[in-house]
Structures are given as C-alpha cells and as structure tokens.
Design a protein around this motif. Structure first.
Motif, short mmCIF file in Angstrom:
data_model
loop_
_atom_site.label_atom_id
_atom_site.label_comp_id
_atom_site.label_asym_id
_atom_site.label_seq_id
_atom_site.Cartn_x
_atom_site.Cartn_y
_atom_site.Cartn_z
N VAL A 1 1.01 -0.70 -0.08
CA VAL A 1 0.05 0.35 0.25
C VAL A 1 1.07 1.13 0.04
CG1 VAL A 1 -2.05 1.37 1.44
CG2 VAL A 1 -1.65 -1.29 0.78
N ALA A 2 0.85 2.58 -1.42
CA ALA A 2 1.48 3.42 -1.07
C ALA A 2 0.88 4.39 -1.93
CB ALA A 2 2.97 2.62 -2.21
N THR A 3 1.58 5.73 -1.33
CA THR A 3 0.96 6.85 -1.82
C THR A 3 2.44 7.38 -2.82
OG1 THR A 3 2.88 7.53 -0.19
CG2 THR A 3 1.11 8.14 0.28
N ASP A 4 1.81 8.54 -3.31
CA ASP A 4 2.54 8.69 -5.00
C ASP A 4 3.93 8.74 -5.04
OD1 ASP A 4 0.33 8.64 -6.50
OD2 ASP A 4 -0.58 10.61 -6.05
N VAL A 5 4.41 8.76 -3.54
CA VAL A 5 6.09 8.15 -3.61
C VAL A 5 6.69 6.69 -4.27
CG1 VAL A 5 6.53 9.28 -1.72
CG2 VAL A 5 5.71 6.40 -1.45
N ALA A 6 5.97 5.96 -4.61
CA ALA A 6 6.59 4.62 -5.44
C ALA A 6 5.14 4.93 -6.74
CB ALA A 6 5.22 3.74 -5.11
N ALA A 7 5.08 5.77 -7.17
CA ALA A 7 4.43 6.00 -8.04
C ALA A 7 5.30 6.12 -9.54
CB ALA A 7 3.28 7.25 -8.02
N ARG A 8 5.99 6.64 -9.63
CA ARG A 8 7.37 7.24 -10.50
C ARG A 8 8.30 6.01 -10.52
NH1 ARG A 8 6.89 12.00 -13.13
NH2 ARG A 8 4.59 13.15 -12.35
N GLY A 9 9.41 5.78 -11.46
CA GLY A 9 10.52 5.40 -12.39
C GLY A 9 10.95 4.04 -11.18
N LEU A 10 10.07 3.41 -10.29
CA LEU A 10 10.69 2.41 -9.18
C LEU A 10 10.07 1.01 -10.19
CD1 LEU A 10 9.31 2.69 -5.42
CD2 LEU A 10 11.63 3.70 -6.72
N ASP A 11 11.85 0.04 -9.86
CA ASP A 11 11.81 -1.05 -11.16
C ASP A 11 11.38 -1.99 -10.37
OD1 ASP A 11 12.56 -2.51 -12.79
OD2 ASP A 11 14.44 -2.67 -12.97
N ILE A 12 10.12 -2.53 -9.94
CA ILE A 12 9.38 -3.60 -9.04
C ILE A 12 9.03 -5.12 -10.39
CG2 ILE A 12 7.61 -3.85 -7.34
CD1 ILE A 12 7.54 -0.90 -6.76
N PRO A 13 9.43 -5.14 -10.25
CA PRO A 13 9.23 -6.75 -11.08
C PRO A 13 7.80 -7.35 -11.02
CG PRO A 13 11.32 -7.76 -9.70
CD PRO A 13 10.86 -6.36 -9.64
N ASP A 14 6.85 -7.74 -11.83
CA ASP A 14 5.93 -8.62 -12.32
C ASP A 14 5.45 -8.28 -10.95
OD1 ASP A 14 7.37 -10.76 -13.18
OD2 ASP A 14 8.30 -11.25 -11.39
N VAL A 15 4.65 -6.31 -10.82
CA VAL A 15 3.34 -6.31 -10.72
C VAL A 15 1.85 -6.84 -11.75
CG1 VAL A 15 2.16 -4.39 -9.78
CG2 VAL A 15 4.74 -5.17 -9.68
N GLN A 16 1.12 -7.64 -11.29
CA GLN A 16 0.29 -8.47 -11.06
C GLN A 16 -0.30 -7.45 -12.07
OE1 GLN A 16 -2.19 -11.19 -9.42
NE2 GLN A 16 -2.59 -11.97 -11.09
N VAL A 17 -1.15 -6.59 -10.62
CA VAL A 17 -2.21 -5.02 -10.66
C VAL A 17 -1.98 -4.18 -9.95
CG1 VAL A 17 -4.82 -5.42 -10.11
CG2 VAL A 17 -3.85 -7.56 -10.76
N VAL A 18 -2.54 -2.73 -10.16
CA VAL A 18 -2.03 -2.30 -9.54
C VAL A 18 -4.21 -1.87 -9.46
CG1 VAL A 18 -1.85 0.60 -9.71
CG2 VAL A 18 0.09 -1.20 -10.74
N ILE A 19 -4.55 -0.98 -8.44
CA ILE A 19 -5.25 -0.58 -8.09
C ILE A 19 -5.05 0.56 -6.88
CG2 ILE A 19 -7.49 -1.45 -6.36
CD1 ILE A 19 -6.66 -3.97 -6.08
N ASN A 20 -5.47 1.60 -8.19
CA ASN A 20 -6.39 3.12 -7.45
C ASN A 20 -6.90 3.37 -6.58
OD1 ASN A 20 -4.59 4.18 -8.81
ND2 ASN A 20 -5.08 4.10 -10.57
N CYS A 21 -7.41 2.41 -5.00
CA CYS A 21 -7.97 3.25 -3.74
C CYS A 21 -8.66 4.14 -3.88
CB CYS A 21 -7.54 2.55 -2.67
SG CYS A 21 -9.13 2.63 -1.45
N THR A 22 -7.79 5.30 -4.06
CA THR A 22 -8.36 6.83 -4.39
C THR A 22 -7.44 7.36 -5.26
OG1 THR A 22 -8.23 7.06 -2.14
CG2 THR A 22 -8.53 9.07 -3.22
N PHE A 23 -8.42 8.09 -6.24
CA PHE A 23 -7.87 8.65 -7.66
C PHE A 23 -6.55 9.84 -7.05
CE2 PHE A 23 -7.84 11.27 -11.54
CZ PHE A 23 -7.15 10.02 -12.20
N PRO A 24 -5.68 9.90 -7.74
CA PRO A 24 -4.53 10.80 -7.87
C PRO A 24 -4.67 12.63 -8.08
CG PRO A 24 -4.09 10.07 -9.45
CD PRO A 24 -5.62 9.27 -8.85
N LEU A 25 -4.28 13.56 -7.59
CA LEU A 25 -4.57 14.93 -7.78
C LEU A 25 -4.41 15.30 -9.20
CD1 LEU A 25 -3.09 16.37 -4.88
CD2 LEU A 25 -5.39 15.99 -4.75
#
Length: 497
Positions: free
Chosen positions: A387-411
């Motif tokens: 569970v993350a805020t937008d600090v994890a939204a940019r550039g991070l190389d995380i392999p095998d992320v199957q699903v991204v769920i936006n619990c709350t829409f960003p600004l």
C-alpha cells in the motif's frame, strides 16, 4: 614634507586592478572549459558501426519506434551493440553481461551523450534510462587524469523520491565499482554526517532536491565542477512542486555551455517544455514509442478498468479485488495499492492486514529504514501486497506487478498514468483497476481522454460526471488566471484631433 600624488611602484590604479581581475577571471573560465572538455571527451564512432549500411540502421530506428530530433542535424548512428561503445576496458562492460543488446533509449542516446550534447530522453519506465545516462557519465569522469578523480562531484543526478534515488545509485555503483570512481546517495530521513563525509571525495552525486540543497547551503556539497547534470523523472522535477529547488541546484553548477544537461522522463507534457529549455543548449530530443511528442499517454499493454463506486463502499470493494487477484496467483505476482494521503495509506494497510493478507506500506511518515524494508519485501515477493502513496508511482523498477489498484484517484491525471505504469513493464501485459467516486469528478474528463487514447472501455457511469478537462490553476491567481503571453493582438495608438 609634501606627499606625492603619484602612485608608488607597489600600488595599482583602479584600472590596473580591474585588468588584473579580468585576466584572472579569463583564466578561471578557461580552466572550467578545459575541465568540461576533458570530462566530455570527443566521441569517435566505432569503425564497425560506421560500416553498417544506412538502411539497416533506419530499419532499427523504425522497428524500435525511435524518433530523434536534433537541431544540429549531426546524424549520429545509434549504438546497437555493446561492442560499439568506445570502451577499451572490458571490466566496464561487465554490468551488461546478461543483456543481449542495448535498449532503444540507450542505443539512441549514447552517441549524443558521448559527444557532449544536451539530451532529452522520453521513454517508458523500465526501459533502461538509468544506464542510458550513467554509461556516458562514468566514461567521461574515467577519462579525467587520476589526480582529478575522487576530489568531489563531477556529476549530479537529481531524483524526485528517496526510493528512485537509491535505485539509480545501485545501478550506477555497478559501473563505478569497476573503474575506481566513487558515488554517494544523498536523501532525507537519515543522518547527514555520513553524506557530508562522502561528498568530499564522491565523483557522482545521486540526490533528492531537499537534502541536496540543505548540504549546498551548509557548504558540504560543492557542485561548481559538476559539468554533467541529470534530472531523472524530469517532468516531475520541473513542475511547481520542485521547480524552485531545481533552480537552486542548477545555479550552483557550471553555466550553460560549460555543462552537459540531461533530462530523462516517461512523459514530456507541454507545461514543462519551455521551462526545460532555459536549462539546456540546443538539446537533442529522443523519444521511444509511438508517441514522439511525449504527450501524456498510458501504456497500451495495460488494461485499464474504472469502477464508479460509493465512497463508503470503497474499502469493501478493495478487499473483494484483493481476494480475486490474490487467489491462485503465482508467488512472484504482486499487487500495488495506491492511496492519496499518508494517513489513508496507514488506515488501508491496517484494514487489509486485519483480513489476513501479507501487506506492507510505504509513505512519507515512515522512516527510511521502514520504507526500504517494505519495498525490499515487495520486490522479493515475501510481501505480495504493497500500500503506497505517490512516492512509489514514479520510476521504481518493481518486477512482476500483476495488478495496480487505485484505491483513491490521484490529484492529477499525470500521476494516474505514472501509477498504472508500475504494471505492464518490460513488454508484459498489465492490469490497472481504479475505484472512482463522486469526490474525484473534477478529474473525469482528463481520465476519459486517457482511456480513449489507449483504446480502453469508458464506463457509462464515468461519462455522467462530464468530459470537461479542468484547466490547471495558476499558483497565485487560481482558476481565474488567464495567460495573455501569446496574445497576438497589440495595443493601438489613438491620435485625437
């Protein structure tokens, strides 16, 4: 005794002093130019690359969707094989041992960077941008005489978040470790003492803006010889949140023409292009993909689903989705849940954990150690939900992320595109699910445009919120601001009889 009005031989007139100061300044400028020239050494194209038929290279550019816009029309050939790099020390190629060929952004950018040009690189996340700017950087500093190395920063790379800075630093260390250079990663949330010490000898500084500016003010970060400047995730670095911090940093580096400035990013919106031009000199723009303008666009390999829900039922729906996509999945698959605020992320993490899921969190209220531990567990798969805020939204190389769920829409819709870009990486298919509520209706028009541009289904419930795209507000004047800078109509002089 009458004093002589003539200056003695040991004294200088004001004119002579001015001439002396001017001469000294010329020497300083010449030395700065020499440092820049030495660091950016002349690029000599590999003979085997020169011998390749032009048609073969044109086919490579077309197949990889590479668009190069060069105001100087220098027509440098892409470095399509590692052996075409002007590197004589095989140890420097060791980090690429497991790769067959350079990625498109590396192949296209390397010749221009090795030739000392300013470059704007636009490519999706996970496309090898870090090594794209790191290889020419390390080669330039390695070309300096030994007495000029390990004497303080020759290059500075600025990233928007601690996690991205650490990720870039880890990649760069693979190169510096084999050629005797030193690098330091500078970010907040940890004591400064070790960073102050390492800055004395580090050739390359990878940093977040806030902590780097603190150390500049304190006198521990001297960037006056940093003739290689990189803005990673440049669109984010140049928005109103970071612009002032970036200006302060760049103003302490050598002037335009005496430094090489690079901007690497996944999107290149119109809003930051004019500002970027003030930091660069005739930059080469390299775009990878079928979107050469760099305008905001989502990865077409990502299936985007938008569900309009009642705000009170959001967490319940999130739990259903976690059960659906966690059941029977491979152990290496991961689910990334985005929240808008730090307190919300903490609450959602506790809620999920209370339902028996293995979950960790990452946001600004956690210590750097907690953030690093959570991210490491997610990357390794021991914690499959993050569970993350937008600090994890940019550039991070995380392999095998199957699903991204936006619990709350960003600004902003820009952050939405970067969030969902954590899945569908390295040529794989991805899935992004967004829980949209009436509280987010101001973003409905922009979201609909992104969905349509990627040929995704637009739910009827979302259309009901409207398709108007809200204009960005001005910092001082809000939504009532009107930019009159481009008005063609000028004032007319009226003469009365």
């Amino acid at each position: 005794m009458k004093e002589s009005l003539e200056p003695s031989a040991s004294e200088e007139t004001a004119e002579e002093k001015a001439e002396t100061v001017g001469a000294l300044q010329e020497i300083v400028d010449e030395n700065a130019e020499v440092v820049k020239d030495e660091a950016s050494s002349t690029y000599a194209e590999n003979a085997a690359l020169t011998a390749l038929p032009r048609a073969e290279l044109d086919r490579f550019l077309a197949d990889k969707f590479i668009t190069i816009t060069d105001p100087n029309k220098s027509n440098l050939r892409p470095i399509t094989k590692f052996e075409y790099l002007p590197i004589t020390d095989d140890k420097q190629l060791k980090p690429f041992a497991n790769f067959k060929a350079p990625t498109p952004i590396q192949a296209a950018a390397w010749p221009f960077l090795l030739a000392g040009r300013d470059v704007i690189g636009v490519a999706e996340t996970g496309s090898g941008k870090t090594m794209g700017f790191a290889v020419p950087c390390v080669r330039a500093i390695s070309a300096l005489p030994k007495k000029m190395r390990n004497m303080g920063p020759r290059a500075v790379i600025v990233s928007p978040t601690r996690e991205l800075a650490v990720q870039s630093y880890d990649e760069i260390k693979k190169l510096t470790a084999v050629c005797g250079l030193e690098a330091v990663c500078v970010y907040g949330g940890v004591p400064k003492q070790e960073q102050r010490k390492l800055l004395k000898t580090a050739d390359i500084v990878v940093a977040t803006p806030g902590r780097l500016n603190d150390l500049i003010i304190e006198g521990f970060a001297d960037l006056s010889k940093a003739a290689y400047v990189v803005l990673d995730e440049a669109d984010r670095m140049l928005d109103k949140g970071f612009e002032e911090e970036i200006r302060k940093i760049i103003n302490t580096t050598p002037a335009i023409g005496k430094r090489q400035t690079l901007m690497f990013t996944a999107t290149w919106p119109e809003s930051v292009r004019a500002l970027a031009a003030t930091f660069m000199q005739k930059p080469v723009k390299i775009a990878i993909g079928d979107n050469p303008s760099g305008d905001l666009r989502a990865n077409t390999r990502i299936m985007q689903k938008v569900e309009v829900v009642d705000p009170r039922h959001k967490e319940w729906r999130l739990l259903q989705l976690l059960k659906e996509y966690s059941a029977g999945t491979k152990s290496e698959d991961r689910i990334l849940v985005f929240c808008l605020y730090k307190k919300e992320a903490t609450r959602v993490e506790i809620y999920i954990k209370g339902r028996g899921f293995r979950v960790a969190g990452i946001h600004g209220d956690l210590t750097q150690e907690q953030r690093s531990r959570a991210l490491d567990g997610f990357k390794k798969g021991t914690t499959p939900i993050l569970v993350a805020t937008d600090v994890a939204a940019r550039g991070l190389d995380i392999p095998d992320v199957q699903v991204v769920i936006n619990c709350t829409f960003p600004l902003t819709v820009e952050d939405y595109v970067h969030r969902i870009g954590r899945t569908g990486r390295a040529g794989k298919q991805g899935l992004a699910i967004t829980l949209f509520t009436e509280h987010d209706k101001a973003q409905s028009g922009a979201l609909i445009n992104v969905l349509k541009a990627a040929n995704q289904e637009v739910p009827e419930e979302l259309m009901k919120f409207g398709t108007t795209v809200k204009k960005k507000a001005h910092d001082a004047y809000g939504a009532f601001y009107k930019d009159t800078g481009d008005m063609a109509k000028t004032a007319t002089k009226i003469t009365f009889d």
